[in-house]
Design a protein around this motif. Structure first.
Motif, mmCIF file in Angstrom:
data_model
loop_
_atom_site.group_PDB
_atom_site.id
_atom_site.type_symbol
_atom_site.label_atom_id
_atom_site.label_comp_id
_atom_site.label_asym_id
_atom_site.label_seq_id
_atom_site.Cartn_x
_atom_site.Cartn_y
_atom_site.Cartn_z
ATOM 1 N N ALA A 51 0.835 -1.194 0.000
ATOM 2 C CA ALA A 51 0.000 0.000 0.000
ATOM 3 C C ALA A 51 0.870 1.245 0.000
ATOM 4 O O ALA A 51 2.044 1.210 0.380
ATOM 5 C CB ALA A 51 -0.908 -0.004 1.227
ATOM 6 N N ASN A 52 0.284 2.376 -0.435
ATOM 7 C CA ASN A 52 1.033 3.632 -0.407
ATOM 8 C C ASN A 52 0.117 4.760 0.040
ATOM 9 O O ASN A 52 -1.071 4.561 0.296
ATOM 10 C CB ASN A 52 1.647 3.933 -1.777
ATOM 11 N N GLY A 53 0.686 5.964 0.131
ATOM 12 C CA GLY A 53 -0.041 7.098 0.661
ATOM 13 C C GLY A 53 -1.175 7.589 -0.197
ATOM 14 O O GLY A 53 -1.930 8.460 0.228
ATOM 15 N N GLY A 54 -1.314 7.050 -1.410
ATOM 16 C CA GLY A 54 -2.425 7.435 -2.262
ATOM 17 C C GLY A 54 -3.518 6.398 -2.323
ATOM 18 O O GLY A 54 -4.441 6.522 -3.123
ATOM 19 N N ASP A 55 -3.427 5.361 -1.484
ATOM 20 C CA ASP A 55 -4.398 4.275 -1.519
ATOM 21 C C ASP A 55 -5.488 4.462 -0.467
ATOM 22 O O ASP A 55 -5.206 4.814 0.684
ATOM 23 C CB ASP A 55 -3.724 2.925 -1.275
ATOM 24 N N LEU A 56 -6.728 4.216 -0.870
ATOM 25 C CA LEU A 56 -7.853 4.128 0.043
ATOM 26 C C LEU A 56 -8.420 2.720 -0.099
ATOM 27 O O LEU A 56 -8.991 2.369 -1.132
ATOM 28 C CB LEU A 56 -8.914 5.169 -0.308
ATOM 29 N N ILE A 57 -8.223 1.899 0.910
ATOM 30 C CA ILE A 57 -8.569 0.480 0.849
ATOM 31 C C ILE A 57 -9.952 0.284 1.460
ATOM 32 O O ILE A 57 -10.180 0.623 2.622
ATOM 33 C CB ILE A 57 -7.515 -0.359 1.587
ATOM 34 N N VAL A 58 -10.873 -0.248 0.668
ATOM 35 C CA VAL A 58 -12.254 -0.435 1.105
ATOM 36 C C VAL A 58 -12.419 -1.848 1.651
ATOM 37 O O VAL A 58 -12.086 -2.832 0.973
ATOM 38 C CB VAL A 58 -13.233 -0.200 -0.070
ATOM 39 N N VAL A 59 -12.940 -1.939 2.880
ATOM 40 C CA VAL A 59 -13.183 -3.236 3.510
ATOM 41 C C VAL A 59 -14.600 -3.237 4.089
ATOM 42 O O VAL A 59 -15.188 -2.186 4.331
ATOM 43 C CB VAL A 59 -12.158 -3.542 4.622
ATOM 44 N N ALA A 60 -15.123 -4.443 4.313
ATOM 45 C CA ALA A 60 -16.455 -4.565 4.903
ATOM 46 C C ALA A 60 -16.392 -4.684 6.414
ATOM 47 O O ALA A 60 -17.342 -4.322 7.112
ATOM 48 C CB ALA A 60 -17.181 -5.770 4.311
ATOM 49 N N ASP A 61 -15.271 -5.172 6.935
ATOM 50 C CA ASP A 61 -15.157 -5.383 8.381
ATOM 51 C C ASP A 61 -13.688 -5.271 8.772
ATOM 52 O O ASP A 61 -12.860 -6.088 8.366
ATOM 53 C CB ASP A 61 -15.697 -6.764 8.738
ATOM 54 N N LEU A 62 -13.346 -4.268 9.565
ATOM 55 C CA LEU A 62 -11.950 -4.075 9.973
ATOM 56 C C LEU A 62 -11.403 -5.283 10.719
ATOM 57 O O LEU A 62 -10.231 -5.637 10.574
ATOM 58 C CB LEU A 62 -11.828 -2.836 10.869
ATOM 59 N N GLN A 63 -12.239 -5.904 11.543
ATOM 60 C CA GLN A 63 -11.745 -6.988 12.390
ATOM 61 C C GLN A 63 -11.229 -8.169 11.585
ATOM 62 O O GLN A 63 -10.402 -8.941 12.069
ATOM 63 C CB GLN A 63 -12.848 -7.434 13.351
ATOM 64 N N GLN A 64 -11.707 -8.322 10.362
ATOM 65 C CA GLN A 64 -11.262 -9.447 9.535
ATOM 66 C C GLN A 64 -9.838 -9.259 9.021
ATOM 67 O O GLN A 64 -9.237 -10.216 8.519
ATOM 68 C CB GLN A 64 -12.214 -9.631 8.349
ATOM 69 N N HIS A 65 -9.318 -8.037 9.143
ATOM 70 C CA HIS A 65 -8.004 -7.760 8.552
ATOM 71 C C HIS A 65 -6.890 -7.582 9.591
ATOM 72 O O HIS A 65 -5.731 -7.493 9.227
ATOM 73 C CB HIS A 65 -8.103 -6.521 7.664
ATOM 74 N N GLY A 66 -7.243 -7.541 10.854
ATOM 75 C CA GLY A 66 -6.280 -7.584 11.932
ATOM 76 C C GLY A 66 -5.066 -6.700 11.744
ATOM 77 O O GLY A 66 -5.157 -5.489 11.564
ATOM 78 N N GLU A 67 -3.883 -7.347 11.755
ATOM 79 C CA GLU A 67 -2.620 -6.619 11.699
ATOM 80 C C GLU A 67 -2.410 -5.927 10.350
ATOM 81 O O GLU A 67 -1.608 -5.011 10.246
ATOM 82 C CB GLU A 67 -1.456 -7.563 11.977
ATOM 83 N N GLN A 68 -3.123 -6.365 9.312
ATOM 84 C CA GLN A 68 -2.988 -5.716 8.006
ATOM 85 C C GLN A 68 -3.341 -4.230 8.087
ATOM 86 O O GLN A 68 -2.702 -3.395 7.447
ATOM 87 C CB GLN A 68 -3.904 -6.388 6.979
ATOM 88 N N ILE A 69 -4.351 -3.902 8.880
ATOM 89 C CA ILE A 69 -4.808 -2.514 8.980
ATOM 90 C C ILE A 69 -3.682 -1.621 9.464
ATOM 91 O O ILE A 69 -3.391 -0.567 8.878
ATOM 92 C CB ILE A 69 -6.016 -2.399 9.933
ATOM 93 N N ALA A 70 -3.006 -2.059 10.538
ATOM 94 C CA ALA A 70 -1.909 -1.264 11.089
ATOM 95 C C ALA A 70 -0.780 -1.115 10.069
ATOM 96 O O ALA A 70 -0.184 -0.041 9.942
ATOM 97 C CB ALA A 70 -1.382 -1.910 12.369
ATOM 98 N N ARG A 71 -0.500 -2.188 9.303
ATOM 99 C CA ARG A 71 0.563 -2.117 8.297
ATOM 100 C C ARG A 71 0.176 -1.161 7.179
ATOM 101 O O ARG A 71 0.991 -0.347 6.741
ATOM 102 C CB ARG A 71 0.848 -3.506 7.735
#
Length: 365
Positions: A51-71
């Motif tokens: 990912a980079n500073g120009g990305d907006l990542i759309v998800v349905a549920d944050l909890q499903q992505h765990g540590e990915q969100i922080a990264r």
């Protein structure tokens, strides 16, 4: 056939999606001319490998992505959690919570508003105000029906009653550094002023506020006090002006109970919706132009955005344009339909303050 505008030279979506791109181009073609966006945003429906500073990542549920969100956030990306009736943007350590309608085309609409140069939290507001097929209707396609706009969630409770009303047309609104300036300017016949005292010892500040309030009463003028809400209540001030951050720390219930008018600063659609939640006496829209009087958290809005804000909120709440407004540009500002304009240097740095005030007042005649 609906006009299209090719958004060439960059990827709008990841993975590439021709259908979404075509929809975004159709919508963008109906939104008018805007300066080029300063960030090439990419909306990711699937998480990219990096990912980079120009990305907006759309998800349905944050909890499903765990540590990915922080990264992703460490990599500078934003994350939009979107489910039926709700969209939450996580970007730059800030959480923007919106509740409203998610049209089938909300994602291409988001891409189109991002291309118009709006920051992601404001573009997301506009995307939730969009309705499928708006790009095909005749006339102006820009969202301007407040009933369609989303609601900002997670805010403190507003006072039970709206803040006391102030005139719809506040006219010339000088923002002044001292009580002496307040006394001078209300003596020139100005009916709305603000004391913005940046530095002062507590006892001196109380005296400055008391002097300003007394001058307002003597000349039948409306004196707002910037920031110092408790001292304003104690002095019986007409009104208080606060920034967005202050609504979380000031006792708005005490202000409303005291009958003090409230003005709130805003810098775009999300902050306007936040301000409306508290039912203030007026909303300030800015900064319209670059200003050196204070550090601004956002880029200048410009006249085109100001006109859009006025079209949305005129008749809903009194509006004040603010930021870098001089006598030279005041007629252009008023041509947007806004009925009040705050000025600082146009008065305090004028060679002849009385003449400057008289000239500025003529623009409102």
């Amino acid at each position: 056939m609906t006009e299209t505008l090719k958004l060439a030279g960059r990827d709008l979506f990841w993975p590439p999606a021709d259908e979404l791109t075509e929809a975004a181009e159709r919508i963008r073609a109906r939104l008018g001319d805007w300066p080029p966006t300063h960030v090439d945003w990419r909306i990711c429906l699937t998480a990219p490998d990096v990912a980079n500073g120009g990305d907006l990542i759309v998800v349905a549920d944050l909890q499903q992505h765990g540590e990915q969100i922080a990264r992703w956030m460490t990599q500078g990306a934003g994350v939009i959690e979107a489910v039926a009736g709700r969209a939450v943007l996580h970007l730059g350590g800030v959480r923007y919570q919106l509740e409203g309608h998610l049209a089938e085309d909300w994602i291409p609409a988001l891409a189109a508003f991002l291309d118009c140069g709006f920051d992601p939290h404001d573009a997301l507001v506009l995307a939730l105000a969009w309705r499928d097929g708006d790009e095909a209707k005749s006339g102006d396609a820009w969202p301007c029906d407040l009933s369609r706009f989303p609601r900002v969630a997670g805010l403190p409770d507003a006072p039970a009653q709206p803040f006391a009303a102030c005139p719809d047309a506040l006219g010339l609104y000088p923002v002044l550094p001292t009580a002496e300036w307040v006394e001078r300017v209300v003596g020139f016949g100005v009916k709305t002023v603000q004391l913005r005292r940046k530095t002062a010892e507590p006892d001196e500040l109380k005296k400055e506020i008391a002097r300003s309030v007394a001058a307002g009463r003597e000349h039948d003028a409306q004196v707002f006090i910037n920031d110092h809400w408790q001292a304003a209540i104690d002095a019986g001030a007409y009104g208080v002006h606060l920034g967005q951050e202050d609504v979380h720390t000031a006792d708005l219930h005490a202000l409303a109970a005291a009958g003090v008018r409230l003005g709130l600063s805003t810098h775009g659609y999300y902050e306007m919706l936040t301000a409306l939640h508290f039912r203030p006496s007026y909303i300030a829209l800015g900064a319209v132009f670059p200003t050196t009087t204070k550090a601004m958290p956002t880029a200048p809005q410009g006249l085109a955005r100001l006109a859009r804000y006025v079209k949305l909120l005129d008749g809903v709440v009194p509006l004040v344009a603010i930021g870098g407004i001089s006598g030279d540009v005041l007629p252009q500002v008023l041509s947007t339909g806004v009925k009040s304009a705050a000025v600082v240097r146009a008065v305090t740095e004028a060679a002849d303050a009385a003449a400057a005030v008289a000239s500025l007042q003529q623009a409102f005649a």
